[in-house]
Scaffold this active site. Structure first.
Site, mmCIF file in Angstrom:
data_model
loop_
_atom_site.group_PDB
_atom_site.id
_atom_site.type_symbol
_atom_site.label_atom_id
_atom_site.label_comp_id
_atom_site.label_asym_id
_atom_site.label_seq_id
_atom_site.Cartn_x
_atom_site.Cartn_y
_atom_site.Cartn_z
ATOM 1 C CB THR A 64 -0.655 0.961 5.078
ATOM 2 O OG1 THR A 64 -0.047 -0.283 4.695
ATOM 3 C CG2 THR A 64 0.301 1.703 5.995
ATOM 4 N NE ARG A 104 -8.497 -8.353 1.601
ATOM 5 C CZ ARG A 104 -7.618 -7.387 1.828
ATOM 6 N NH1 ARG A 104 -7.054 -6.745 0.827
ATOM 7 N NH2 ARG A 104 -7.303 -7.036 3.047
ATOM 8 C CB VAL A 105 -12.759 -4.789 -1.143
ATOM 9 C CG1 VAL A 105 -12.502 -3.318 -0.886
ATOM 10 C CG2 VAL A 105 -13.084 -5.028 -2.627
ATOM 11 N N GLY A 106 -10.104 -4.604 0.946
ATOM 12 C CA GLY A 106 -9.669 -4.263 2.303
ATOM 13 C C GLY A 106 -10.113 -2.875 2.713
ATOM 14 C CB THR A 161 -0.984 0.012 1.199
ATOM 15 O OG1 THR A 161 -1.788 -1.154 1.129
ATOM 16 C CG2 THR A 161 -1.876 1.216 1.207
#
Ligand code: ASP
Length: 301
Positions: free
Chosen positions: A212, A189-191, A161
């Protein structure tokens, strides 16, 4: 704080937080971060806004395969590349975000296109790629990401990141964050990175933040907005709020992560519960610094 100092600009950039071996030597990591910091300094000195500066610093970090964003993104378990990014402007709370987008060279510039909020604040997947193509953003084939990914060996879950926070000469704040996600993530997948309030937050009333670390943990404590609200509602100063926010990340979800933030007076803070936080900053137009750890360190359980 005096008027002269108040007109001075501040900027911080990061190349991710994490634990395990770093993708390059200390010297290389610091050199890459310093280059981006220097470009951002010039932009702010020339009257560039905080928003313009965090966007271009983040785009520059996306174009650097050393970091897990843009061309350095990590593949999903299916071998594809799905990128996330977000940006926020502190003077009017404009925000833009994209999630799980493929084929876009600079996801942060796509997030920037959404800042007007007229059509959407957040776009995901194929619709986001189509929007980028229609708006004339640079599109790249999958080989672009495959080449970047191969350039630096990443055998472990190393820092990923990128992001930037800035205060401009008018006192406005902005934040931007961009990621290739987590190594070995499943498709879709999304963070935290594209989530306003989790990965990025900017409000002139408090601070601008870019986070991050492990997204599944960061988003459950809305780390970026938590820091800002500890200031705005809790009345804490930036450093105390950052320490408290990261302490809560650990206390509530044993979270591993880091953040960079700037307040309305141009003070910068870096904080982490991870082993590393790759970052560079200057305050009030002063000397530049690089570090591979945050100033505030909170131990995980
Ligand atoms: N926060 C990012 C994510 O969970 C990854 C990272 O910052 O290392 O997608």
């Amino acid at each position: 704080m005096g008027l002269a100092l108040n007109r001075q600009v501040s900027l911080a950039v990061h190349g991710g937080a994490g634990s395990g071996p770093l993708p390059a030597s200390d010297a290389t990591l610091r050199r890459h971060l310093r280059t981006v910091l220097a470009a951002g300094r010039q932009q702010l000195a020339a009257g560039g806004s905080a928003l313009e500066t965090v966007l271009s610093c983040t785009a520059q970090l996306e174009d650097d395969a050393l970091f897990n964003a843009g061309c350095g993104a990590v593949p999903t378990t299916a071998g594809g590349f799905e990128l996330d990014a977000s940006a926020m402007n502190g003077s009017d709370l404009r925000a833009g975000a994209v999630a799980a987008v493929s084929g876009v060279r600079n996801p942060i510039l796509l997030a920037a296109k959404l800042l007007t909020g007229s059509e959407a604040v957040m776009l995901a997947g194929a619709g986001a790629s189509d929007y980028a193509r229609e708006r004339g953003l640079a599109m790249v084939p999958v080989e672009y990401f495959e080449t970047g990914w191969r350039r630096y060996p990443r055998d472990h879950d190393i820092p990923g990141t990128v992001g930037a926070v800035a205060r401009d000469s008018l006192g406005h704040l902005a934040a931007a964050t961009s990621t290739g996600g987590r190594r070995g993530q499943i498709p879709g997948r999304v963070g935290d990175s594209p989530l306003i309030g989790a990965g990025s937050w900017a409000d002139d009333r408090s601070c601008a933040v870019s986070c991050t670390g492990i997204g599944e943990q960061i988003l459950r404590v809305t780390l970026a907005a938590r820091l800002a609200l500890l200031m705005e509602i809790g009345g804490l100063a930036l450093a105390a709020a950052a320490e408290r926010a990261v302490t809560e990340l650990v206390a509530r979800v044993n979270g591993e992560g880091g953040l960079i933030a700037v307040d309305g007076d141009g003070r910068i803070i870096t904080a982490q519960s991870s082993e590393h936080l790759l970052c560079a900053w200057f305050e009030h137009g002063g000397p530049g610094h690089t570090a591979l750890q945050g100033r505030i360190r909170v131990a995980r359980r």
